[in-house]
Scaffold this motif. Structure first.
Motif, PDB file in Angstrom:
ATOM      1  N   ILE A  83       0.874  -1.026   0.210  1.00 16.28           N
ATOM      2  CA  ILE A  83      -0.032  -0.009   0.078  1.00 16.28           C
ATOM      3  C   ILE A  83       0.869   1.368   0.040  1.00 16.28           C
ATOM      4  CG2 ILE A  83      -1.626  -1.095   1.080  1.00 16.28           C
ATOM      5  CD1 ILE A  83      -1.204   0.734   3.489  1.00 16.28           C
ATOM      6  N   PRO A  84       0.591   2.353  -0.527  1.00 18.87           N
ATOM      7  CA  PRO A  84       1.380   3.337  -0.826  1.00 18.87           C
ATOM      8  C   PRO A  84       1.714   4.107   0.558  1.00 18.87           C
ATOM      9  CG  PRO A  84      -0.718   3.632  -2.029  1.00 18.87           C
ATOM     10  CD  PRO A  84      -0.905   2.579  -1.024  1.00 18.87           C
ATOM     11  N   ALA A  85       2.821   4.701   0.566  1.00 22.13           N
ATOM     12  CA  ALA A  85       3.427   5.166   1.696  1.00 22.13           C
ATOM     13  C   ALA A  85       2.562   6.331   2.221  1.00 22.13           C
ATOM     14  CB  ALA A  85       4.681   5.652   1.547  1.00 22.13           C
ATOM     15  N   GLN A  86       2.524   6.533   3.521  1.00 22.27           N
ATOM     16  CA  GLN A  86       1.648   7.628   4.126  1.00 22.27           C
ATOM     17  C   GLN A  86       2.333   8.878   4.576  1.00 22.27           C
ATOM     18  OE1 GLN A  86      -1.912   7.086   4.096  1.00 22.27           O
ATOM     19  NE2 GLN A  86      -0.897   5.668   2.785  1.00 22.27           N
ATOM     20  N   ASP A  87       1.658   9.783   4.941  1.00 22.81           N
ATOM     21  CA  ASP A  87       2.233  11.084   5.510  1.00 22.81           C
ATOM     22  C   ASP A  87       2.525  10.801   6.791  1.00 22.81           C
ATOM     23  OD1 ASP A  87       2.910  13.525   6.434  1.00 22.81           O
ATOM     24  OD2 ASP A  87       1.133  14.468   5.659  1.00 22.81           O
ATOM     25  N   PRO A  88       3.884  10.964   7.300  1.00 17.68           N
ATOM     26  CA  PRO A  88       4.173  10.745   8.748  1.00 17.68           C
ATOM     27  C   PRO A  88       3.237  11.594   9.693  1.00 17.68           C
ATOM     28  CG  PRO A  88       6.121  11.128   7.554  1.00 17.68           C
ATOM     29  CD  PRO A  88       4.959  11.304   6.534  1.00 17.68           C
ATOM     30  N   GLU A  89       2.775  12.728   9.289  1.00 15.73           N
ATOM     31  CA  GLU A  89       1.851  13.746  10.115  1.00 15.73           C
ATOM     32  C   GLU A  89       0.861  12.946  10.788  1.00 15.73           C
ATOM     33  OE1 GLU A  89       2.380  16.849  11.446  1.00 15.73           O
ATOM     34  OE2 GLU A  89       4.658  16.009  10.733  1.00 15.73           O
ATOM     35  N   ARG A  90       0.402  11.843  10.018  1.00 19.39           N
ATOM     36  CA  ARG A  90      -0.934  11.062  10.221  1.00 19.39           C
ATOM     37  C   ARG A  90      -0.630  10.415  11.641  1.00 19.39           C
ATOM     38  NH1 ARG A  90      -4.303  12.228   7.402  1.00 19.39           N
ATOM     39  NH2 ARG A  90      -3.535  11.243   5.358  1.00 19.39           N
ATOM     40  N   ALA A  91       0.562  10.004  11.707  1.00 24.64           N
ATOM     41  CA  ALA A  91       0.844   9.275  13.269  1.00 24.64           C
ATOM     42  C   ALA A  91       0.598  10.360  14.250  1.00 24.64           C
ATOM     43  CB  ALA A  91       2.166   8.472  13.100  1.00 24.64           C
ATOM     44  N   TYR A  92       0.601  11.702  13.972  1.00 29.37           N
ATOM     45  CA  TYR A  92       0.596  12.772  15.375  1.00 29.37           C
ATOM     46  C   TYR A  92      -0.837  13.416  15.162  1.00 29.37           C
ATOM     47  CZ  TYR A  92       5.604  11.588  15.066  1.00 29.37           C
ATOM     48  OH  TYR A  92       6.718  10.764  15.256  1.00 29.37           O
ATOM     49  N   SER A  93      -1.632  12.873  14.266  1.00 31.34           N
ATOM     50  CA  SER A  93      -3.005  13.656  14.130  1.00 31.34           C
ATOM     51  C   SER A  93      -3.682  13.463  15.450  1.00 31.34           C
ATOM     52  CB  SER A  93      -3.468  13.068  12.713  1.00 31.34           C
ATOM     53  OG  SER A  93      -4.041  11.959  13.236  1.00 31.34           O
ATOM     54  N   ARG A  94      -4.586  14.490  15.424  1.00 28.45           N
ATOM     55  CA  ARG A  94      -5.547  14.336  16.532  1.00 28.45           C
ATOM     56  C   ARG A  94      -6.705  13.506  16.404  1.00 28.45           C
ATOM     57  NH1 ARG A  94      -5.809  20.493  18.999  1.00 28.45           N
ATOM     58  NH2 ARG A  94      -3.787  20.499  19.994  1.00 28.45           N
ATOM     59  N   ASP A  95      -6.649  12.664  15.530  1.00 24.93           N
ATOM     60  CA  ASP A  95      -7.861  11.734  15.171  1.00 24.93           C
ATOM     61  C   ASP A  95      -8.241  11.116  16.282  1.00 24.93           C
ATOM     62  OD1 ASP A  95      -9.020  10.475  12.075  1.00 24.93           O
ATOM     63  OD2 ASP A  95      -9.408   9.380  14.107  1.00 24.93           O
ATOM     64  N   PRO A  96      -9.583  10.994  16.491  1.00 27.52           N
ATOM     65  CA  PRO A  96      -9.889  10.317  17.816  1.00 27.52           C
ATOM     66  C   PRO A  96     -10.049   8.924  17.715  1.00 27.52           C
ATOM     67  CG  PRO A  96     -11.892  11.349  16.661  1.00 27.52           C
ATOM     68  CD  PRO A  96     -10.622  11.856  16.084  1.00 27.52           C
ATOM     69  N   LEU A  97      -9.574   8.436  16.593  1.00 25.84           N
ATOM     70  CA  LEU A  97      -9.290   6.866  16.497  1.00 25.84           C
ATOM     71  C   LEU A  97      -8.159   6.471  17.100  1.00 25.84           C
ATOM     72  CD1 LEU A  97      -9.691   5.268  12.696  1.00 25.84           C
ATOM     73  CD2 LEU A  97     -10.653   4.684  14.988  1.00 25.84           C
ATOM     74  N   TRP A  98      -7.048   7.236  17.189  1.00 26.76           N
ATOM     75  CA  TRP A  98      -5.885   6.858  18.007  1.00 26.76           C
ATOM     76  C   TRP A  98      -6.364   6.559  19.228  1.00 26.76           C
ATOM     77  CZ3 TRP A  98      -1.780   5.210  15.862  1.00 26.76           C
ATOM     78  CH2 TRP A  98      -1.530   5.690  14.686  1.00 26.76           C
ATOM     79  N   ASP A  99      -7.147   7.209  19.874  1.00 30.64           N
ATOM     80  CA  ASP A  99      -7.362   7.327  21.323  1.00 30.64           C
ATOM     81  C   ASP A  99      -8.463   6.113  21.538  1.00 30.64           C
ATOM     82  OD1 ASP A  99      -6.195   9.472  22.438  1.00 30.64           O
ATOM     83  OD2 ASP A  99      -7.553  10.766  21.555  1.00 30.64           O
ATOM     84  N   GLU A 100      -8.977   5.780  20.457  1.00 31.16           N
ATOM     85  CA  GLU A 100      -9.926   4.707  20.566  1.00 31.16           C
ATOM     86  C   GLU A 100      -9.149   3.421  20.618  1.00 31.16           C
ATOM     87  OE1 GLU A 100     -13.023   3.058  17.494  1.00 31.16           O
ATOM     88  OE2 GLU A 100     -13.623   5.182  17.884  1.00 31.16           O
ATOM     89  N   PHE A 101      -8.199   3.352  19.478  1.00 30.58           N
ATOM     90  CA  PHE A 101      -7.379   2.308  19.400  1.00 30.58           C
ATOM     91  C   PHE A 101      -6.673   1.766  20.655  1.00 30.58           C
ATOM     92  CE2 PHE A 101      -6.819   2.591  14.531  1.00 30.58           C
ATOM     93  CZ  PHE A 101      -8.219   2.033  14.220  1.00 30.58           C
ATOM     94  N   ALA A 102      -6.011   3.011  21.296  1.00 25.72           N
ATOM     95  CA  ALA A 102      -5.301   2.780  22.541  1.00 25.72           C
ATOM     96  C   ALA A 102      -6.099   2.356  23.433  1.00 25.72           C
ATOM     97  CB  ALA A 102      -4.723   4.376  22.630  1.00 25.72           C
ATOM     98  N   ARG A 103      -7.307   2.793  23.604  1.00 21.22           N
ATOM     99  CA  ARG A 103      -8.111   2.116  24.833  1.00 21.22           C
ATOM    100  C   ARG A 103      -8.554   0.749  24.779  1.00 21.22           C
ATOM    101  NH1 ARG A 103     -11.061   7.186  24.521  1.00 21.22           N
ATOM    102  NH2 ARG A 103     -12.270   6.126  22.852  1.00 21.22           N
ATOM    103  N   SER A 104      -8.459   0.317  23.369  1.00 25.04           N
ATOM    104  CA  SER A 104      -8.810  -1.261  23.258  1.00 25.04           C
ATOM    105  C   SER A 104      -7.654  -2.211  22.942  1.00 25.04           C
ATOM    106  CB  SER A 104      -9.857  -1.336  22.162  1.00 25.04           C
ATOM    107  OG  SER A 104      -9.415  -0.683  21.044  1.00 25.04           O
ATOM    108  N   CYS A 105      -6.560  -1.499  22.613  1.00 22.71           N
ATOM    109  CA  CYS A 105      -5.285  -2.372  22.469  1.00 22.71           C
ATOM    110  C   CYS A 105      -5.113  -3.233  23.726  1.00 22.71           C
ATOM    111  CB  CYS A 105      -4.321  -1.657  21.772  1.00 22.71           C
ATOM    112  SG  CYS A 105      -2.695  -2.381  21.518  1.00 22.71           S
ATOM    113  N   VAL A 106      -4.663  -4.234  23.815  1.00 17.54           N
ATOM    114  CA  VAL A 106      -4.191  -4.681  25.089  1.00 17.54           C
ATOM    115  C   VAL A 106      -2.762  -5.203  25.016  1.00 17.54           C
ATOM    116  CG1 VAL A 106      -6.442  -6.089  25.252  1.00 17.54           C
ATOM    117  CG2 VAL A 106      -4.567  -7.155  24.079  1.00 17.54           C
ATOM    118  N   GLY A 107      -2.051  -4.820  23.921  1.00 11.99           N
ATOM    119  CA  GLY A 107      -0.672  -4.825  23.932  1.00 11.99           C
ATOM    120  C   GLY A 107       0.003  -6.346  23.885  1.00 11.99           C
TER     121      GLY A 107
END
Ligand code: SF4
Ligand code: SF4
Length: 327
Positions: free
Chosen positions: A196-220
């Protein structure tokens, strides 16, 4: 170029064809374990071959970059590389996404300075690819074929179109000549890589609420990284012998584990969201010297194994980060 060397193999001749490949090394391929796990393993009997597999639990990287490996030995006051234990292996039935992943690992481990353990194993590994039928977890761009191998088999109605992609592949075709009938020269093709195409690294620092959603459910649990065909983080441990000498071991590490970013006095990535962002950065944006290159080949393993259905790709295509925010 060897692209025009191709032939047709009827289904009835497949067992004999596979036996012919044994002359080139120990034959391994996709199998189904007694407990129902799909894995690449020795094909001591062709009854074990599972040609209808979708993806193995552990990808073919295990042949080149084993989970635990003695990297250096310490004897008589000196470090030395262990004597080569790699044996000629023919890995049969590899899908295009996994072939693309191995090509990526080649860039990582065979670029200067070359990794000697990987290089030795790679030189002894012959790859026979096979076409596949994607399922709902797959998202590769074009599973039609791959030139990242020695031989590639494309399934037809009553057999396979077999195409040599290297001089070793041409030798295999020659050895199996009596089992094959000639096929029209394959048209020149450029199989689209399953990346899949390379993504903009800024995406990793975005404020998208999905990041928090993922962090809440990820069990590591780290399953997404362990099963990824292009994840190659490792840790190095020293093991000393009671009678002197010792060895330096290389073991798979996992960026989803808290210990991965731990250093004396703290942790580079203390929170789960930090670790998920780090994985996104490495996977979809690339690290130097492969910066700007995605290493995701769309095999679907991470999505299939995640116990809480996290799919980092959901962030791809989301809107750009908010101005001034996020980091
Ligand atoms: S990130 Fe997931 S889909 Fe992409 S290569 Fe790794 S395991 Fe496969
Ligand atoms: S598999 Fe899912 S739950 Fe486990 S570490 Fe990866 S994202 Fe988190």
């Amino acid at each position: 170029m060897l692209m025009e060397i191709s032939a047709y193999l009827a289904n009835d001749n497949l067992p004999q064809f596979l036996d012919t490949l044994r002359a080139f090394g120990t034959l391994h391929g996709p199998t189904l374990s007694e407990s129902g796990v799909s894995l690449f393993a020795p094909l001591t009997s062709l009854d074990r071959l599972d040609l209808g597999y979708r993806r193995t639990q552990i990808p073919p990287k295990k042949y080149l970059f084993p989970f635990r490996d003695t990297f250096l030995e310490y004897r008589d006051g000196r470090y030395r590389f262990p004597s080569g234990d790699s044996k000629r292996t023919v890995l049969f039935g590899v899908h295009a996404c996994d072939l693309e992943a191995l090509a990526y690992l080649d860039q990582v481990f065979l670029s200067e300075p070359e990794d000697p353990r990987y290089a030795e194993r790679r030189a002894n590994l012959l790859l026979v690819g096979i076409s596949c039928t994607p399922d709902d977890y797959c998202f590769c761009s074009e599973p039609a074929g791959s030139a990242r191998c020695d031989l590639f088999l494309t399934e037809q109605q009553t057999g396979y179109l077999v195409q040599a992609e290297s001089s070793a592949g041409a030798s295999m075709l020659k050895a199996a000549a009596k089992l094959l009938v000639s096929a029209p020269p394959a048209p020149p093709r450029t199989p689209a890589p399953c990346v899949i195409p390379a993504q903009d690294p800024e995406r990793a620092y975005s404020r998208d609420p999905l990041w928090d959603e993922f962090a809440r459910s990820c069990v590591g649990c780290g399953a997404c990284s362990a099963c990824c065909p292009t994840c190659y983080c490792f840790d190095v441990r020293e093991s000393t012998g009671l009678t002197g000498g010792g060895s330096r071991l290389r073991e798979w590490d996992n960026c989803l584990f808290q210990s991965h970013g731990a250093v004396a006095g703290g942790n580079f990535r203390p929170g789960r969201v930090d670790r998920l962002r780090y994985r996104f950065l490495h996977k979809y944006c690339g690290f130097s010297p492969l910066q700007g290159r995605s290493s995701c080949v769309g095999c679907g393993r991470c999505k299939e194994v995640c116990p809480v259905d996290i799919d980092l790709r959901e962030l791809i295509g989301k809107t750009a980060p908010e101005p001034g925010g996020g980091r």
